[in-house]
Design a protein around this motif. Structure first.
Motif, PDB file in Angstrom:
ATOM      1  N   SER A  68       0.810  -1.224   0.000  1.00 31.14           N
ATOM      2  CA  SER A  68       0.000   0.000   0.000  1.00 31.14           C
ATOM      3  C   SER A  68       0.840   1.270   0.000  1.00 31.14           C
TER       4      SER A  68
ATOM      5  N   ASN B 287       2.784   4.147  -1.400  1.00 34.26           N
ATOM      6  CA  ASN B 287       2.825   4.809  -2.706  1.00 34.26           C
ATOM      7  C   ASN B 287       4.135   5.577  -2.874  1.00 34.26           C
TER       8      ASN B 287
ATOM      9  N   SER C 129       2.964   1.638  -6.630  1.00 31.41           N
ATOM     10  CA  SER C 129       2.928   0.807  -5.429  1.00 31.41           C
ATOM     11  C   SER C 129       2.966  -0.654  -5.852  1.00 31.41           C
TER      12      SER C 129
END
Length: 425
Positions: free
Chosen positions: A261, A263, A273
């Protein structure tokens, strides 16, 4: 609260429960029917080549088409209200299956991953770039020179041909609000089925065409380092959460989803990601490599991993197939077979270019070559087929090393390609 309101609340809750149960029953019916028929179809072998578990994807495509008929505007009235719920459940099934599969593969292949990566890291990076670049080149040529082809349709074809959801999302983000925005989904739906089946067949056919000695090729991948096992014996008995390693598996998934998760900005408002594929896969490789944290055992029962690997792949193929099947036939009728052909070229050309470079220029072993191809094509189903074909999960090392590079390049390429004009219009 009045008695009437209380009674109405109970009736509403009961109605919601019945509605949900109906949706669940429909999904379960489809799932088990697809699995049974798919495995039977997968047993059919032509000159030693079979679809195996990937046949489930074909059956799911057909089921997805008839699901679309049943749940559409003119569908069965009793089912029509359940359409959204059913789609949600199939999407959930696909994501759960993906996580089960890649986590299992990571934990199994972990002991050999880092040694393989250290030896072939530059080759994997180069292959990831070459495979995506060749696919992007085909996409660019189709966009520029095929009459009436829009960049949205072409980039959608590319994301489907490489079975890449991040590329699909990147293209949508770049063209958000555009008049041709919907064509991205159309192209993706057309190219996705061949993107799955084409690579699955390729990794099975190549060893047979080359008359590969499977035992010798497997031996080239046996680089497991036993030093870690020896050191753990010196420490003494390790603490195990449970006898099967289910707790360790859950911890791997949890930390993998957190990793996936994160980024990373790539500029121009876009980001990268690892997602639900890369995060759990990388964490599984790390846990599989080290085998412990202090006195906490990170081992998972091999039989459990084998079951999760197969079950995860099955769930993923069902979810992806049902989703694609709902649009596939309608899209082909509307846009014609040529669109399918362009998508097929975006799958096959990168495959052949990547294979010849890996095998004959970089001199990788056959199984490392095929593993890196599945990673470069970002094809989870093909990795499952390759594991079954080669008889070893260690091919996942090459997949895991090439996959992140390919993922970054395909996201960037998809955004760039959306701005290309069509020179014939």
């Amino acid at each position: 609260m009045s008695l009437d309101n209380f009674s109405f609340g109970l009736i509403e809750a009961a109605g919601t429960y019945i509605f949900n149960m109906k949706s669940i029953i429909i999904v379960l019916f489809f799932v088990f029917a697809i699995i049974a028929i798919g495995y039977l179809l997968g047993k059919i072998s032509i000159k030693g080549v079979s679809l195996g578990t990937a046949a489930i994807f074909l059956v799911a495509l057909v089921a997805g088409h008839f699901k679309g008929v049943a749940f559409g505007e003119n569908g069965i009235a009793a089912w029509a209200d359940s359409a959204t719920k059913v789609d949600t459940y199939f999407n959930l099934l696909q994501n759960v299956g993906l996580i089960l599969f890649v986590t299992s593969v990571g934990l199994i292949a972990g002991p050999s991953f880092f040694k393989n990566l250290k030896k072939n890291a530059k080759s994997y990076v180069f292959l990831g770039v070459i495979i995506i670049a060749s696919g992007a080149l085909v996409c660019a040529l189709v966009t520029l020179f095929v009459p009436n082809m829009t960049s949205a349709m072409s980039v959608g074809l590319l994301s489907g041909a490489l079975t890449s959801t991040p590329a699909f999302a990147a293209a949508q983000g770049a063209l958000d609000g555009s008049a041709v925005y919907d064509e991205i989904a159309v192209g993706h739906a057309v190219a996705y089925p061949f993107g799955v089946i084409g690579v699955v067949l390729f990794v099975q056919i190549v060893p047979k065409v080359l008359h590969a000695n499977m035992d010798e090729e497997r031996a080239l991948l046996l680089s497991n380092d036993t030093a870690e096992e020896k050191s753990s014996k010196k420490i003494g008995k390790l603490f195990e959460m449970d006898k099967f390693g289910l707790g360790t598996f859950s911890l791997t998934v949890l930390l993998g989803l957190i990793l996936g998760s994160i980024n990373i900005p790539l500029g121009s408002g876009s980001s990268f990601s690892l997602g639900a594929t890369g995060g759990p896969l990388i964490m599984g490789l790390i846990f599989g490599h080290f085998g412990r944290i202090g006195k906490l055992s990170l081992k998972v029962d091999e039989h459990l991993l084998s079951i999760f690997q197969e079950l995860g792949l099955v769930f993923f193929l069902i979810g992806a197939g049902v989703d694609g099947g709902a649009k596939f036939v309608v899209t082909l009728k509307e846009y014609g077979g040529w669109v399918f052909l362009w998508g097929a070229l975006m799958t096959t050309i990168p495959l052949f270019i990547g294979f010849f470079i890996a095998k004959y220029c970089l001199k990788l072993s056959l199984f490392n070559t095929l593993g890196s191809l599945t990673g470069g094509m970002t094809s989870t189903p093909a990795l499952g087929a390759l594991i079954n074909t080669t008889g070893t999960p260690n091919v996942a090392s090459a997949y895991a090393a090439t996959y992140p590079i390919a993922l970054i390049i395909v996201v960037l390429a998809s955004q760039f390609l959306t701005y290309l004009p069509n020179l014939t219009s």
